[in-house]
Write a protein that holds these residues in place. Structure first.
Motif, PDB file in Angstrom:
ATOM      1  N   PRO A  24      -6.450  -6.674  27.487  1.00  0.00           N
ATOM      2  CA  PRO A  24      -5.700  -6.076  26.376  1.00  0.00           C
ATOM      3  C   PRO A  24      -5.087  -4.721  26.695  1.00  0.00           C
ATOM      4  CG  PRO A  24      -8.070  -5.991  25.962  1.00  0.00           C
ATOM      5  CD  PRO A  24      -7.868  -6.875  27.146  1.00  0.00           C
ATOM      6  N   ASP A  25      -5.669  -3.982  27.634  1.00  0.00           N
ATOM      7  CA  ASP A  25      -5.185  -2.626  27.917  1.00  0.00           C
ATOM      8  C   ASP A  25      -4.091  -2.569  28.974  1.00  0.00           C
ATOM      9  OD1 ASP A  25      -6.951  -1.652  26.059  1.00  0.00           O
ATOM     10  OD2 ASP A  25      -8.499  -1.133  27.523  1.00  0.00           O
ATOM     11  N   THR A  26      -3.763  -3.702  29.608  1.00  0.00           N
ATOM     12  CA  THR A  26      -2.730  -3.671  30.653  1.00  0.00           C
ATOM     13  C   THR A  26      -1.630  -4.699  30.404  1.00  0.00           C
ATOM     14  OG1 THR A  26      -3.907  -5.233  32.085  1.00  0.00           O
ATOM     15  CG2 THR A  26      -4.401  -2.886  32.376  1.00  0.00           C
ATOM     16  N   GLN A  27      -1.487  -5.149  29.172  1.00  0.00           N
ATOM     17  CA  GLN A  27      -0.467  -6.157  28.870  1.00  0.00           C
ATOM     18  C   GLN A  27       0.933  -5.672  29.251  1.00  0.00           C
ATOM     19  OE1 GLN A  27      -0.842  -9.506  27.622  1.00  0.00           O
ATOM     20  NE2 GLN A  27      -2.759  -8.869  28.589  1.00  0.00           N
ATOM     21  N   PRO A  28       1.803  -6.580  29.781  1.00  0.00           N
ATOM     22  CA  PRO A  28       1.621  -8.040  29.844  1.00  0.00           C
ATOM     23  C   PRO A  28       0.859  -8.527  31.075  1.00  0.00           C
ATOM     24  CG  PRO A  28       3.777  -7.495  30.667  1.00  0.00           C
ATOM     25  CD  PRO A  28       3.155  -6.189  30.232  1.00  0.00           C
ATOM     26  N   ARG A  29       0.247  -7.623  31.826  1.00  0.00           N
ATOM     27  CA  ARG A  29      -0.434  -8.026  33.056  1.00  0.00           C
ATOM     28  C   ARG A  29      -1.883  -8.408  32.765  1.00  0.00           C
ATOM     29  NH1 ARG A  29       2.152  -3.476  33.759  1.00  0.00           N
ATOM     30  NH2 ARG A  29       0.296  -2.180  34.018  1.00  0.00           N
ATOM     31  N   TYR A 181     -22.630 -12.801  29.334  1.00  0.00           N
ATOM     32  CA  TYR A 181     -23.342 -11.779  30.102  1.00  0.00           C
ATOM     33  C   TYR A 181     -23.765 -10.558  29.296  1.00  0.00           C
ATOM     34  CZ  TYR A 181     -21.730 -14.572  34.011  1.00  0.00           C
ATOM     35  OH  TYR A 181     -21.500 -15.614  34.876  1.00  0.00           O
ATOM     36  N   GLY A 182     -23.606 -10.603  27.994  1.00  0.00           N
ATOM     37  CA  GLY A 182     -24.083  -9.506  27.167  1.00  0.00           C
ATOM     38  C   GLY A 182     -23.068  -8.424  26.879  1.00  0.00           C
ATOM     39  N   SER A 183     -21.909  -8.466  27.537  1.00  0.00           N
ATOM     40  CA  SER A 183     -20.869  -7.471  27.266  1.00  0.00           C
ATOM     41  C   SER A 183     -19.533  -7.983  27.777  1.00  0.00           C
ATOM     42  CB  SER A 183     -21.196  -6.128  27.935  1.00  0.00           C
ATOM     43  OG  SER A 183     -21.213  -6.267  29.345  1.00  0.00           O
ATOM     44  N   ILE A 184     -18.452  -7.474  27.188  1.00  0.00           N
ATOM     45  CA  ILE A 184     -17.126  -7.789  27.702  1.00  0.00           C
ATOM     46  C   ILE A 184     -16.824  -6.855  28.861  1.00  0.00           C
ATOM     47  CG2 ILE A 184     -16.294  -8.693  25.517  1.00  0.00           C
ATOM     48  CD1 ILE A 184     -14.858  -6.039  25.071  1.00  0.00           C
ATOM     49  N   GLY A 185     -15.680  -7.045  29.507  1.00  0.00           N
ATOM     50  CA  GLY A 185     -15.333  -6.255  30.676  1.00  0.00           C
ATOM     51  C   GLY A 185     -15.186  -4.776  30.377  1.00  0.00           C
ATOM     52  N   THR A 186     -15.177  -3.985  31.430  1.00  0.00           N
ATOM     53  CA  THR A 186     -15.146  -2.533  31.282  1.00  0.00           C
ATOM     54  C   THR A 186     -13.843  -2.027  30.669  1.00  0.00           C
ATOM     55  OG1 THR A 186     -14.466  -2.423  33.610  1.00  0.00           O
ATOM     56  CG2 THR A 186     -16.795  -2.043  33.117  1.00  0.00           C
ATOM     57  N   MET A 187     -12.765  -2.810  30.750  1.00  0.00           N
ATOM     58  CA  MET A 187     -11.528  -2.479  30.035  1.00  0.00           C
ATOM     59  C   MET A 187     -11.250  -3.541  28.978  1.00  0.00           C
ATOM     60  SD  MET A 187      -8.866  -0.836  32.801  1.00  0.00           S
ATOM     61  CE  MET A 187      -7.596  -0.641  31.554  1.00  0.00           C
ATOM     62  N   SER A 188     -12.335  -4.113  28.454  1.00  0.00           N
ATOM     63  CA  SER A 188     -12.286  -5.129  27.392  1.00  0.00           C
ATOM     64  C   SER A 188     -11.709  -6.456  27.855  1.00  0.00           C
ATOM     65  CB  SER A 188     -11.493  -4.620  26.175  1.00  0.00           C
ATOM     66  OG  SER A 188     -12.066  -3.427  25.677  1.00  0.00           O
ATOM     67  N   GLY A 189     -11.618  -6.674  29.174  1.00  0.00           N
ATOM     68  CA  GLY A 189     -11.116  -7.939  29.692  1.00  0.00           C
ATOM     69  C   GLY A 189     -12.159  -9.041  29.613  1.00  0.00           C
ATOM     70  N   TYR A 190     -11.683 -10.273  29.442  1.00  0.00           N
ATOM     71  CA  TYR A 190     -12.601 -11.409  29.350  1.00  0.00           C
ATOM     72  C   TYR A 190     -11.884 -12.688  29.786  1.00  0.00           C
ATOM     73  CZ  TYR A 190     -10.099 -11.970  24.903  1.00  0.00           C
ATOM     74  OH  TYR A 190      -9.122 -12.099  23.944  1.00  0.00           O
ATOM     75  N   PRO A 191     -12.643 -13.693  30.268  1.00  0.00           N
ATOM     76  CA  PRO A 191     -12.018 -14.938  30.740  1.00  0.00           C
ATOM     77  C   PRO A 191     -11.497 -15.777  29.582  1.00  0.00           C
ATOM     78  CG  PRO A 191     -14.402 -15.135  30.811  1.00  0.00           C
ATOM     79  CD  PRO A 191     -14.105 -13.711  30.455  1.00  0.00           C
ATOM     80  N   VAL A 192     -10.321 -16.362  29.779  1.00  0.00           N
ATOM     81  CA  VAL A 192      -9.745 -17.232  28.749  1.00  0.00           C
ATOM     82  C   VAL A 192      -9.478 -18.646  29.257  1.00  0.00           C
ATOM     83  CG1 VAL A 192      -8.749 -15.386  27.368  1.00  0.00           C
ATOM     84  CG2 VAL A 192      -7.426 -16.350  29.259  1.00  0.00           C
ATOM     85  N   SER A 193      -9.353 -18.823  30.569  1.00  0.00           N
ATOM     86  CA  SER A 193      -9.080 -20.177  31.057  1.00  0.00           C
ATOM     87  C   SER A 193      -9.369 -20.298  32.543  1.00  0.00           C
ATOM     88  CB  SER A 193      -7.614 -20.571  30.805  1.00  0.00           C
ATOM     89  OG  SER A 193      -6.743 -19.809  31.613  1.00  0.00           O
ATOM     90  N   GLN A 194      -9.590 -21.533  32.950  1.00  0.00           N
ATOM     91  CA  GLN A 194      -9.670 -21.892  34.367  1.00  0.00           C
ATOM     92  C   GLN A 194      -9.122 -23.304  34.507  1.00  0.00           C
ATOM     93  OE1 GLN A 194     -13.307 -21.546  37.164  1.00  0.00           O
ATOM     94  NE2 GLN A 194     -13.196 -23.730  36.694  1.00  0.00           N
ATOM     95  N   VAL A 195      -8.235 -23.495  35.465  1.00  0.00           N
ATOM     96  CA  VAL A 195      -7.650 -24.812  35.718  1.00  0.00           C
ATOM     97  C   VAL A 195      -7.876 -25.172  37.178  1.00  0.00           C
ATOM     98  CG1 VAL A 195      -5.541 -26.188  35.741  1.00  0.00           C
ATOM     99  CG2 VAL A 195      -5.897 -24.490  33.934  1.00  0.00           C
ATOM    100  N   ILE A 196      -8.474 -26.333  37.411  1.00  0.00           N
ATOM    101  CA  ILE A 196      -8.691 -26.844  38.763  1.00  0.00           C
ATOM    102  C   ILE A 196      -7.897 -28.134  38.923  1.00  0.00           C
ATOM    103  CG2 ILE A 196     -10.377 -27.863  40.348  1.00  0.00           C
ATOM    104  CD1 ILE A 196     -12.450 -25.930  39.296  1.00  0.00           C
ATOM    105  N   THR A 197      -7.138 -28.219  40.010  1.00  0.00           N
ATOM    106  CA  THR A 197      -6.349 -29.415  40.303  1.00  0.00           C
ATOM    107  C   THR A 197      -6.577 -29.828  41.750  1.00  0.00           C
ATOM    108  OG1 THR A 197      -4.439 -28.033  40.878  1.00  0.00           O
ATOM    109  CG2 THR A 197      -4.542 -28.892  38.620  1.00  0.00           C
TER     110      THR A 197
END
Length: 226
Positions: A24-29, A181-197
């Motif tokens: 959230p703190d580095t959008q759109p990246r 894991y008990g907390s979100i990332g240090t800059m509030s980042g968190y996983p939203v998806s994973q795609v394996i092909t």
């Protein structure tokens, strides 16, 4: 299965994987891990997990999505693969350095697990020099690596970036969920998806397979004639 090949060898498949962590703190990246690995469905083992981890605090919003000219770290050392029976698969981690030294051990813990730093994100060896490690953790469903992940499986994805482009003072940039894991990332980042092909074989691979089948057919015909 191709006759004459060991069962384990015949079962090995190469897969591509893309993980996305919302920042959230580095959008759109966002933080992205883009890599590949091999999976042996007989032994149910993952090997050679390697790939690129973006540093979302670098780059510019004017670059091309989704990478936006971000600095990318090449993670080439798969140093952990742990089976989680409850989730039904493997949590596999690849590192920037040839060791797992990532977070401070002042609070206990093993120095790298996503919940080992108590939410502080302080780098390994703090307050001394920073070895600048980084990692990405993926989940591989051992029944079907390409299966869509459940929310519980997504919650166990993680990354850490203690390299220069991922540092906020003494704090490493991380991506985790509170559920996992008990907390979100240090800059509030968190996983939203994973795609394996499944990786698409190169044309040369198809040619080799066809040649192999041709030889097998020739041998079979010779045996029938004999």
């Amino acid at each position: 299965m191709i006759a004459g090949l060991p069962a384990a060898q015949a079962a090995v498949t190469t897969y591509n994987v893309v993980e996305t962590f919302y920042e959230p703190d580095t959008q759109p990246r966002n933080t992205l891990f883009t890599g590949s690995f091999t999976y042996d469905d007989v032994g149910q083992t993952v090997s050679d997990l390697t790939g690129w981890l973006t540093e979302s605090m670098t780059g510019t919003a004017t670059g091309d999505a989704p990478y936006y000219d971000m600095t990318q770290l090449y993670l080439s050392y798969q140093l952990s693969a742990v089976y989680d029976a409850e989730l039904g698969g493997l949590l596999v981690t690849t590192f920037l350095n040839d060791n797992t030294n990532t977070f401070t051990t002042m609070l206990g813990g093993d120095g790298w697990s996503p919940d080992s730093h108590g939410g502080s994100g302080l780098y390994y060896g703090f307050p001394g020099s920073n070895p600048g490690n980084a990692y990405a953790m993926i989940f591989v469903n051992t029944s079907d690596p390409t299966a869509a992940l459940t929310q519980a499986q997504i919650d166990k994805l993680a990354y850490a970036d203690c390299a220069p482009g991922g540092m906020m003072g003494a704090t490493c940039m991380t991506g985790t969920t509170e559920a996992g894991y008990g907390s979100i990332g240090t800059m509030s980042g968190y996983p939203v998806s994973q795609v394996i092909t499944a990786a698409v074989p190169e044309p040369e691979t198809y040619a080799m397979l066809l040649a192999g089948f041709g030889v097998m057919g020739y041998v079979a015909r010779r045996r029938r004639v004999a």
